[in-house]
Every structure is written in structure tokens, then in C-alpha cells.
Design an enzyme around this catalytic site. Structure first.
Site, PDB file in Angstrom:
ATOM      1  N   ASP A  69      45.108  22.117  -2.394  1.00 49.05           N
ATOM      2  CA  ASP A  69      43.920  21.328  -2.755  1.00 49.05           C
ATOM      3  C   ASP A  69      44.123  20.640  -4.104  1.00 49.05           C
ATOM      4  O   ASP A  69      44.761  21.200  -4.992  1.00 49.05           O
ATOM      5  CB  ASP A  69      42.698  22.270  -2.800  1.00 49.05           C
ATOM      6  CG  ASP A  69      41.392  21.505  -2.735  1.00 49.05           C
ATOM      7  OD1 ASP A  69      41.412  20.270  -2.529  1.00 49.05           O
ATOM      8  OD2 ASP A  69      40.337  22.146  -2.895  1.00 49.05           O
ATOM      9  N   GLY A  70      43.539  19.452  -4.227  1.00 44.54           N
ATOM     10  CA  GLY A  70      43.528  18.764  -5.519  1.00 44.54           C
ATOM     11  C   GLY A  70      44.369  17.496  -5.581  1.00 44.54           C
ATOM     12  O   GLY A  70      44.531  16.926  -6.664  1.00 44.54           O
ATOM     13  N   ARG A  80      42.127  14.587  -6.886  1.00 50.64           N
ATOM     14  CA  ARG A  80      41.811  14.696  -8.327  1.00 50.64           C
ATOM     15  C   ARG A  80      43.048  14.428  -9.183  1.00 50.64           C
ATOM     16  O   ARG A  80      42.956  13.844 -10.254  1.00 50.64           O
ATOM     17  CB  ARG A  80      41.213  16.080  -8.642  1.00 50.64           C
ATOM     18  CG  ARG A  80      39.719  16.152  -8.353  1.00 50.64           C
ATOM     19  CD  ARG A  80      39.243  17.564  -8.236  1.00 50.64           C
ATOM     20  NE  ARG A  80      39.637  18.119  -6.952  1.00 50.64           N
ATOM     21  CZ  ARG A  80      39.610  19.425  -6.669  1.00 50.64           C
ATOM     22  NH1 ARG A  80      39.241  20.290  -7.589  1.00 50.64           N
ATOM     23  NH2 ARG A  80      39.960  19.845  -5.475  1.00 50.64           N
ATOM     24  N   GLU A  88      37.911  19.224   9.666  1.00 49.79           N
ATOM     25  CA  GLU A  88      36.894  18.531   8.879  1.00 49.79           C
ATOM     26  C   GLU A  88      37.465  17.300   8.168  1.00 49.79           C
ATOM     27  O   GLU A  88      36.725  16.401   7.775  1.00 49.79           O
ATOM     28  CB  GLU A  88      36.281  19.491   7.849  1.00 49.79           C
ATOM     29  CG  GLU A  88      35.422  20.611   8.440  1.00 49.79           C
ATOM     30  CD  GLU A  88      36.211  21.684   9.211  1.00 49.79           C
ATOM     31  OE1 GLU A  88      37.387  21.943   8.869  1.00 49.79           O
ATOM     32  OE2 GLU A  88      35.642  22.262  10.167  1.00 49.79           O
ATOM     33  N   ASN A  89      38.788  17.254   7.994  1.00 48.97           N
ATOM     34  CA  ASN A  89      39.391  16.117   7.292  1.00 48.97           C
ATOM     35  C   ASN A  89      39.261  14.797   8.046  1.00 48.97           C
ATOM     36  O   ASN A  89      39.464  13.730   7.475  1.00 48.97           O
ATOM     37  CB  ASN A  89      40.889  16.378   7.003  1.00 48.97           C
ATOM     38  CG  ASN A  89      41.125  17.369   5.880  1.00 48.97           C
ATOM     39  OD1 ASN A  89      42.148  18.055   5.839  1.00 48.97           O
ATOM     40  ND2 ASN A  89      40.189  17.468   4.946  1.00 48.97           N
ATOM     41  N   ARG A 126      44.903  29.327  -3.151  1.00 47.89           N
ATOM     42  CA  ARG A 126      44.214  28.031  -3.136  1.00 47.89           C
ATOM     43  C   ARG A 126      44.326  27.420  -4.525  1.00 47.89           C
ATOM     44  O   ARG A 126      44.009  28.075  -5.522  1.00 47.89           O
ATOM     45  CB  ARG A 126      42.741  28.170  -2.750  1.00 47.89           C
ATOM     46  CG  ARG A 126      42.072  26.794  -2.693  1.00 47.89           C
ATOM     47  CD  ARG A 126      40.681  26.796  -2.136  1.00 47.89           C
ATOM     48  NE  ARG A 126      40.232  25.424  -1.895  1.00 47.89           N
ATOM     49  CZ  ARG A 126      39.408  25.062  -0.941  1.00 47.89           C
ATOM     50  NH1 ARG A 126      38.919  25.952  -0.127  1.00 47.89           N
ATOM     51  NH2 ARG A 126      39.055  23.795  -0.804  1.00 47.89           N
TER      52      ARG A 126
HETATM   53  C1  FPP Z   1      43.694  18.336  -0.334  1.00 45.46           C
HETATM   54  O1  FPP Z   1      43.574  17.458  -1.414  1.00 45.46           O
HETATM   55  C2  FPP Z   1      44.827  18.017   0.483  1.00 45.46           C
HETATM   56  C3  FPP Z   1      44.765  17.565   1.769  1.00 45.46           C
HETATM   57  C4  FPP Z   1      43.512  17.318   2.477  1.00 45.46           C
HETATM   58  C5  FPP Z   1      45.960  17.266   2.541  1.00 45.46           C
HETATM   59  C6  FPP Z   1      47.157  18.107   2.275  1.00 45.46           C
HETATM   60  C7  FPP Z   1      48.334  17.270   2.460  1.00 45.46           C
HETATM   61  C8  FPP Z   1      49.428  17.257   1.680  1.00 45.46           C
HETATM   62  C9  FPP Z   1      49.649  18.186   0.581  1.00 45.46           C
HETATM   63  C10 FPP Z   1      50.501  16.273   1.895  1.00 45.46           C
HETATM   64  C11 FPP Z   1      51.200  16.362   3.198  1.00 45.46           C
HETATM   65  C12 FPP Z   1      51.705  17.704   3.506  1.00 45.46           C
HETATM   66  C13 FPP Z   1      52.817  17.916   4.212  1.00 45.46           C
HETATM   67  C14 FPP Z   1      53.168  19.288   4.591  1.00 45.46           C
HETATM   68  C15 FPP Z   1      53.699  16.814   4.576  1.00 45.46           C
HETATM   69  P1  FPP Z   1      42.262  16.588  -1.525  1.00 45.46           P
HETATM   70  O2  FPP Z   1      42.567  15.232  -1.022  1.00 45.46           O
HETATM   71  O3  FPP Z   1      41.120  17.265  -0.858  1.00 45.46           O
HETATM   72  O4  FPP Z   1      42.064  16.591  -3.079  1.00 45.46           O
HETATM   73  P2  FPP Z   1      40.679  16.480  -3.862  1.00 45.46           P
HETATM   74  O5  FPP Z   1      39.854  17.664  -3.478  1.00 45.46           O
HETATM   75  O6  FPP Z   1      41.115  16.526  -5.293  1.00 45.46           O
HETATM   76  O7  FPP Z   1      40.057  15.166  -3.485  1.00 45.46           O
END
Ligand code: FPP
Length: 238
Positions: free
Chosen positions: A19-20, A23, A66-67, A183
Site C-alpha cells: 500500500d502507498g 501517496r 474493490e480496485n 501492510r
Molecule cells: C496500493 O497503492 C497498491 C495497489 C492497489 C496495487 C499494487 C500494485 C503494485 C505494487 C504494482 C504491480 C505489482 C506487481 C506484482 C507487478 P495505492 O494506489 O492504493 O496507494 P495510495 O493508497 O497511496 O493511493
């Protein structure tokens, strides 16, 4: 100087809620996509470090059900990034002994991503040094509901449905539960991740944003884990 990690106290299965990314990008005035791109590099580094440490299984929460509510542009970027990651890393994963697996509802993924995942799974099926599980279009609640449906469809009597029989219908059937769930980014939630399997997992939260998560951060989490006393609901042994 960092204390040496005791191999006997390492988790067998580590699961990470990465996560993150957003940000991280925002704090640098960069587009969110750049956060995800750097997040993919951090994922690669985590795989390398788990391999070096001899951890048997790593599960990465790469895309939740949910994404889908994110803008289509971001969703498309995430899947393109995933396929790029597989295309770039597959040969290395293959030779490093990593078996790639997927948990989640694959039918709902874009065709080109399914194709890349199927190929990666087939090419690495014989590997046994480490399992890399990608959670994609994953929902813990949906996984439990699906397991119940599959159980009922098997024709087994409802009265015989217990935790052990349901476990056999989870995406993770036959594999160990996560010992440690990490996390990043300061959020302290489980967010529908492996709800059934994390019943006795140790939870570790850190403030590092996922793209900055390094081998040193992983070691910190593992040291913390090594200091935990796992009781699984029983009494502490003194
Ligand atoms: C959360 O950050 C991350 C995700 C929803 C996607 C995870 C994907 C990756 C790390 C890249 C691809 C992975 C692989 C294995 C190729 P966020 O966008 O929710 O961050 P935020 O909460 O700061 O907005």
C-alpha cells in the site's frame, strides 16, 4: 548494525498488502502510475530477498476486487504493468526456482493478462524453491462464499461442512496459511485479504510507502516476527 536473522524463526509464508503507491507518487508530484511502476520494482526486490532468505511462500496483494472502482486508466495501467512484470521477470523466476500462482477470480481479468499468467504458471509449475502467489481480482469474503458454493456443488452434506472441508475449496487449498502479514503505508486494516487464512497470522504494520519498501524494511518485519510468541489460541509455554 542489524542483528542476524535466525533462519529457524523465519516465517514460512509471508503475505504483503503493498500500500502507498499513490501517496508515494503524490509526495513527489508524479503521476500515480509512476508510484505503481516503482511499486512493481519493490515487489521484485521483495521476491529476491525472500528467495535469498529461503522463505517458502510469498503472497502479494496486487489487485483487489474493490480496485475495479478506480479510474479505468489506472486499472488498465496496473494490468499492463503486471504483464510487463511477467514478461520481464519470467525467465529469471523460472531459473530461480520460483513457482508463480494466482489467487482470485481470474475469469474477471483482461484476456491478455490471463494469457500471460497462464504461460507463467505453466512455465514455472515444476519449481519448488519458492511459491509466488499473486492475489488478483481477489476478495477474501468472495473466496469464502465461493468455497461454500463449491462445497455444496460437490454434493457433500451441509451438516458435514466444517473448516477443514472448506479449506479444501479455497484458492490456497493444500498450502500453509500466512505466518506473517505485512501492510505498508501506515494503514492498519486487513482490507478483505485472506480472511480465512489469516485467523492466526501475525500482523505487522509499517509507515514505509510500498515503493520505498526495501530489504532492510523486510528484515525489520522479520525481526519483529521472530520476537512474537504464537499461541494459536492456547496457553503461552514458559
Ligand atoms: C496500493 O497503492 C497498491 C495497489 C492497489 C496495487 C499494487 C500494485 C503494485 C505494487 C504494482 C504491480 C505489482 C506487481 C506484482 C507487478 P495505492 O494506489 O492504493 O496507494 P495510495 O493508497 O497511496 O493511493
Amino acid at each position: 548494525m542489524e542483528a542476524i536473522l535466525d533462519k529457524n524463526q523465519l516465517p514460512r509464508h509471508v503475505a504483503i498488502i503493498m500500500d502507498g503507491n499513490g501517496r508515494w507518487a503524490k509526495s513527489r508530484n508524479l503521476p500515480r502510475a509512476e508510484g505503481h511502476r516503482r511499486g512493481a520494482l519493490a515487489a521484485r526486490a521483495a521476491v529476491e530477498e525472500c528467495l535469498a532468505l529461503g522463505i517458502a511462500e510469498l503472497t502479494l496483494y496486487a489487485f483487489s476486487r474493490e480496485n475495479w472502482s478506480r479510474p479505468a486508466e489506472e486499472v488498465n495501467f496496473l494490468f499492463r504493468l503486471l504483464v510487463e512484470f511477467i514478461n520481464k521477470e519470467l525467465s529469471a523466476l523460472e531459473t530461480q526456482g520460483v513457482r508463480l500462482m494466482v489467487i482470485g477470480e481470474e475469469e474477471g481479468l483482461p484476456g491478455y493478462a490471463r494469457k500471460a499468467l497462464t504461460l507463467a504458471r505453466e512455465r514455472t509449475v515444476g519449481n519448488s524453491r519458492m511459491i509466488l502467489n499473486l492475489a488478483l481480482n481477489y476478495s477474501g469474503r468472495e473466496e469464502i462464499a465461493r468455497a461454500c458454493r463449491l462445497y455444496m456443488e460437490s454434493g457433500a452434506p451441509a451438516a458435514a461442512c466444517d473448516c477443514a472441508s472448506l479449506t479444501g475449496y479455497l484458492y490456497t487449498a493444500g498450502r500453509p496459511d500466512p505466518d506473517l502479514v505485512i501492510r505498508t503505508s501506515g494503514e492498519k486494516r486487513i482490507s478483505n485479504f485472506l480472511l480465512f487464512q489469516t485467523a492466526y497470522s501475525e500482523l505487522y504494520f509499517c509507515d514505509t510507502l510500498w515503493p520505498d519498501f526495501s530489504a532492510a524494511d523486510l528484515h525489520k518485519a522479520l525481526h519483529d516476527y521472530a520476537g512474537r510468541i504464537r499461541r494459536f489460541g492456547g496457553l503461552t509455554k514458559h
